[in-house]
Scaffold this motif. Structure first.
Motif, PDB file in Angstrom:
ATOM      1  N   PRO A 325       0.833  -1.211   0.000  1.00 38.80           N
ATOM      2  CA  PRO A 325       0.000   0.000   0.000  1.00 38.80           C
ATOM      3  C   PRO A 325       0.864   1.257   0.000  1.00 38.80           C
ATOM      4  O   PRO A 325       1.112   1.864   1.051  1.00 38.80           O
ATOM      5  CB  PRO A 325      -0.820  -0.138   1.292  1.00 38.80           C
ATOM      6  CG  PRO A 325       0.065  -0.926   2.206  1.00 38.80           C
ATOM      7  CD  PRO A 325       0.818  -1.891   1.314  1.00 38.80           C
ATOM      8  N   ALA A 326       1.313   1.634  -1.155  1.00 41.14           N
ATOM      9  CA  ALA A 326       2.209   2.785  -1.270  1.00 41.14           C
ATOM     10  C   ALA A 326       2.018   3.451  -2.630  1.00 41.14           C
ATOM     11  O   ALA A 326       1.900   2.777  -3.645  1.00 41.14           O
ATOM     12  CB  ALA A 326       3.663   2.343  -1.097  1.00 41.14           C
ATOM     13  N   PHE A 327       1.998   4.788  -2.638  1.00 41.14           N
ATOM     14  CA  PHE A 327       1.940   5.532  -3.892  1.00 41.14           C
ATOM     15  C   PHE A 327       2.629   6.870  -3.696  1.00 41.14           C
ATOM     16  O   PHE A 327       2.909   7.289  -2.558  1.00 41.14           O
ATOM     17  CB  PHE A 327       0.499   5.709  -4.387  1.00 41.14           C
ATOM     18  CG  PHE A 327      -0.335   6.667  -3.582  1.00 41.14           C
ATOM     19  CD1 PHE A 327      -0.555   7.965  -4.031  1.00 41.14           C
ATOM     20  CD2 PHE A 327      -0.924   6.276  -2.385  1.00 41.14           C
ATOM     21  CE1 PHE A 327      -1.331   8.860  -3.312  1.00 41.14           C
ATOM     22  CE2 PHE A 327      -1.703   7.160  -1.654  1.00 41.14           C
ATOM     23  CZ  PHE A 327      -1.910   8.458  -2.119  1.00 41.14           C
ATOM     24  N   ALA A 348      -7.137  10.206  -1.085  1.00 37.25           N
ATOM     25  CA  ALA A 348      -6.709   8.877  -1.510  1.00 37.25           C
ATOM     26  C   ALA A 348      -5.843   8.226  -0.432  1.00 37.25           C
ATOM     27  O   ALA A 348      -5.949   7.023  -0.176  1.00 37.25           O
ATOM     28  CB  ALA A 348      -5.943   8.969  -2.823  1.00 37.25           C
ATOM     29  N   PHE A 349      -4.977   9.024   0.179  1.00 35.46           N
ATOM     30  CA  PHE A 349      -4.136   8.516   1.265  1.00 35.46           C
ATOM     31  C   PHE A 349      -5.004   8.091   2.449  1.00 35.46           C
ATOM     32  O   PHE A 349      -4.773   7.046   3.062  1.00 35.46           O
ATOM     33  CB  PHE A 349      -3.142   9.602   1.669  1.00 35.46           C
ATOM     34  CG  PHE A 349      -2.111   9.172   2.684  1.00 35.46           C
ATOM     35  CD1 PHE A 349      -1.520   7.925   2.620  1.00 35.46           C
ATOM     36  CD2 PHE A 349      -1.731  10.042   3.702  1.00 35.46           C
ATOM     37  CE1 PHE A 349      -0.550   7.535   3.547  1.00 35.46           C
ATOM     38  CE2 PHE A 349      -0.767   9.668   4.627  1.00 35.46           C
ATOM     39  CZ  PHE A 349      -0.178   8.413   4.550  1.00 35.46           C
ATOM     40  N   LYS A 350      -6.005   8.890   2.762  1.00 38.43           N
ATOM     41  CA  LYS A 350      -6.912   8.548   3.861  1.00 38.43           C
ATOM     42  C   LYS A 350      -7.652   7.249   3.568  1.00 38.43           C
ATOM     43  O   LYS A 350      -7.804   6.383   4.447  1.00 38.43           O
ATOM     44  CB  LYS A 350      -7.909   9.684   4.088  1.00 38.43           C
ATOM     45  CG  LYS A 350      -8.829   9.495   5.303  1.00 38.43           C
ATOM     46  CD  LYS A 350      -9.722  10.693   5.499  1.00 38.43           C
ATOM     47  CE  LYS A 350     -10.501  10.582   6.811  1.00 38.43           C
ATOM     48  NZ  LYS A 350     -11.341   9.378   6.872  1.00 38.43           N
ATOM     49  N   THR A 351      -8.091   7.097   2.314  1.00 34.79           N
ATOM     50  CA  THR A 351      -8.768   5.858   1.920  1.00 34.79           C
ATOM     51  C   THR A 351      -7.834   4.666   2.056  1.00 34.79           C
ATOM     52  O   THR A 351      -8.221   3.586   2.516  1.00 34.79           O
ATOM     53  CB  THR A 351      -9.269   5.967   0.473  1.00 34.79           C
ATOM     54  OG1 THR A 351     -10.204   7.040   0.372  1.00 34.79           O
ATOM     55  CG2 THR A 351      -9.933   4.677   0.026  1.00 34.79           C
ATOM     56  N   THR A 355      -8.667   1.604   4.559  1.00 31.19           N
ATOM     57  CA  THR A 355      -8.917   0.261   4.024  1.00 31.19           C
ATOM     58  C   THR A 355      -7.709  -0.655   4.141  1.00 31.19           C
ATOM     59  O   THR A 355      -7.852  -1.875   4.034  1.00 31.19           O
ATOM     60  CB  THR A 355      -9.307   0.349   2.545  1.00 31.19           C
ATOM     61  OG1 THR A 355      -8.233   0.943   1.807  1.00 31.19           O
ATOM     62  CG2 THR A 355     -10.559   1.194   2.365  1.00 31.19           C
ATOM     63  N   LYS A 356      -6.530  -0.021   4.322  1.00 27.67           N
ATOM     64  CA  LYS A 356      -5.261  -0.766   4.368  1.00 27.67           C
ATOM     65  C   LYS A 356      -5.099  -1.644   3.127  1.00 27.67           C
ATOM     66  O   LYS A 356      -4.573  -2.755   3.173  1.00 27.67           O
ATOM     67  CB  LYS A 356      -5.148  -1.607   5.637  1.00 27.67           C
ATOM     68  CG  LYS A 356      -5.089  -0.795   6.907  1.00 27.67           C
ATOM     69  CD  LYS A 356      -4.791  -1.661   8.104  1.00 27.67           C
ATOM     70  CE  LYS A 356      -4.763  -0.843   9.380  1.00 27.67           C
ATOM     71  NZ  LYS A 356      -3.694   0.137   9.389  1.00 27.67           N
ATOM     72  N   LYS A 357      -5.569  -1.136   1.984  1.00 25.66           N
ATOM     73  CA  LYS A 357      -5.412  -1.820   0.713  1.00 25.66           C
ATOM     74  C   LYS A 357      -4.506  -0.991  -0.185  1.00 25.66           C
ATOM     75  O   LYS A 357      -4.559   0.240  -0.157  1.00 25.66           O
ATOM     76  CB  LYS A 357      -6.766  -2.003   0.027  1.00 25.66           C
ATOM     77  CG  LYS A 357      -7.678  -2.993   0.727  1.00 25.66           C
ATOM     78  CD  LYS A 357      -9.053  -2.996   0.087  1.00 25.66           C
ATOM     79  CE  LYS A 357      -9.009  -3.394  -1.360  1.00 25.66           C
ATOM     80  NZ  LYS A 357     -10.341  -3.413  -1.984  1.00 25.66           N
ATOM     81  N   ILE A 365      -7.033   5.762  -7.945  1.00 28.57           N
ATOM     82  CA  ILE A 365      -7.109   6.632  -6.794  1.00 28.57           C
ATOM     83  C   ILE A 365      -8.506   7.195  -6.695  1.00 28.57           C
ATOM     84  O   ILE A 365      -9.102   7.618  -7.676  1.00 28.57           O
ATOM     85  CB  ILE A 365      -6.080   7.771  -6.910  1.00 28.57           C
ATOM     86  CG1 ILE A 365      -4.677   7.187  -6.662  1.00 28.57           C
ATOM     87  CG2 ILE A 365      -6.334   8.899  -5.950  1.00 28.57           C
ATOM     88  CD1 ILE A 365      -3.579   8.202  -6.769  1.00 28.57           C
ATOM     89  N   VAL A 366      -9.037   7.192  -5.501  1.00 26.04           N
ATOM     90  CA  VAL A 366     -10.385   7.704  -5.286  1.00 26.04           C
ATOM     91  C   VAL A 366     -10.357   9.223  -5.412  1.00 26.04           C
ATOM     92  O   VAL A 366      -9.559   9.899  -4.778  1.00 26.04           O
ATOM     93  CB  VAL A 366     -10.902   7.312  -3.886  1.00 26.04           C
ATOM     94  CG1 VAL A 366     -12.277   7.913  -3.654  1.00 26.04           C
ATOM     95  CG2 VAL A 366     -10.950   5.794  -3.755  1.00 26.04           C
TER      96      VAL A 366
END
Length: 368
Positions: A325-327, A348-351, A355-357, A365-366
């Motif tokens: 889970p990294a971007f 997106a980071f919060k999501t 979700t830890k996905k 990205i949401v």
């Protein structure tokens, strides 16, 4: 006003009028194309050891206020403008540009042909330069500049020396400070995150001891390969906690994943860089400040996927890890200054944390 000159390492000189401090200074001469935001630019730690040239011709017209600084201490070596306003007009203005530069012992040079200087940098690449009095030996100054190496300790210079907390009631993000801008902390706090800011050389073990729900890799100055210990830390954190990298943090994530970085001819510095999301086709106008980039060919040899590219030169602007889970993004979603098209990356980071996905190419990205 006293006349002074800028001497470049190729021997070219520009003569103008001195303002701010009158000390001699040298550094890497770069340019920024933003029309506003000079206060944020001058206080951005990513400009450490650089002489900043502003292409917009009138600077200082809205003065300096107490709120728009991106750091407490400015790290630029000098400022070059076409014209510096003597009588700023804005209700928040507290001091003039000249007064602020004097107070921070930063020399300025105005009245030179900033268009010609910028075109020279674009053609030949960033160069070392020095502010000198008119009686200086130009050939000797140029030879000295040519023999000097770019400093390699900028991150250590600008990073916080001790950790500190900006409290909130939500989940916890550890921000590794390579030269973090205040805007990043503000946006994380706005989403309810408690932010613990730690020095750049904090070990992965010490980061995890703080029980983070996510880790932010900040922006910062210089060459990412100058801080190999940070690359190792990011490598150890991969898979343990969601990670979001910005600018230098983006480059460190790439190096930690096995990709390579390289110096650009003149970098990206400004508030109008178009970036395309390869998964959605959406183009955002972004704020940028970097002189290094991720080599796109090297990404194919890793578990990273290129998610964003620069529309102008096709350089890598975003990465996502296909396993962990990294971007990361090369640009500044917090802007400060600049457009706010990319603010949704903090969501997106919060999501990712909630979700830890991992953020994958398939899921994307949401967007808010």
């Amino acid at each position: 006003m006293k006349k002074r000159m800028l001497v470049l390492e190729n021997g070219v000189t520009f003569t103008g009028k001195a303002f701010g401090s009158t000390k001699e200074t040298h550094g890497e001469v770069v340019f920024n194309t933003s029309m506003t935001g000079y206060q944020e630019m001058m206080s951005d730690p990513s400009y450490c050891d650089q002489i900043l040239t502003l292409t917009y011709p009138l600077i200082g017209n809205y003065g300096i206020n107490r709120d728009d600084f991106e750091s407490i201490t400015p790290y630029i070596k000098g400022l070059i403008v076409k014209s510096a306003s003597v009588h700023p007009s804005h209700f928040r203005s507290k001091v003039t540009l000249d007064e602020w530069l004097k107070a921070n012992n930063i020399p300025g040079l105005m009245g030179i042909d900033t268009r010609k200087l910028t075109r020279m940098i674009r053609e030949h690449g960033t160069m070392k330069g020095k502010f000198c009095d008119l009686d200086a030996d130009v050939e000797q100054v140029a030879n000295t500049l040519q023999s000097q190496s770019f400093p390699k300790t900028q991150v250590a210079h600008v990073s916080t020396k001790t950790r500190y907390v900006t409290p909130a009631s939500g989940k916890r993000v550890v921000l590794i400070d390579y030269g973090a801008k205040k805007g990043i902390i503000k946006d994380l706090n706005h989403l309810g995150f408690e932010v613990i800011v730690v020095p750049y050389n904090t070990s992965a073990e010490d980061v995890m001891a703080l029980s983070p729900d996510g880790v932010m890799l900040s922006n910062g100055p210089g060459d990412p390969e100058d801080i190999p210990e940070s690359v190792e830390t990011v490598k150890e954190l991969m898979g343990l906690v969601p990670i979001f990298g910005i600018c230098l943090g983006h480059q460190l994530l790439a190096l930690a994943s096995g990709a390579r970085t390289e110096k650009m001819r003149f970098g990206h510095r400004g508030g109008n860089h178009p970036v395309k999301d390869l998964r959605t086709g959406k183009v955002a106008i972004t704020s940028q400040n970097h002189g290094y980039t991720v080599n796109p060919r090297s990404v194919s040899e890793t578990d990273l996927e290129i998610t964003h590219i620069n529309v102008n030169d096709q350089s890598v602007e975003g990465l996502s890890h296909s396993i962990h889970p990294a971007f990361s993004v090369q640009y500044h979603p917090e802007a400060s200054p600049g457009p706010e098209d990319a603010k949704d990356l903090f969501l997106a980071f919060k999501t990712l944390i909630d979700t830890k996905k991992p953020v994958t190419k398939k899921e994307g990205i949401v967007h808010a």
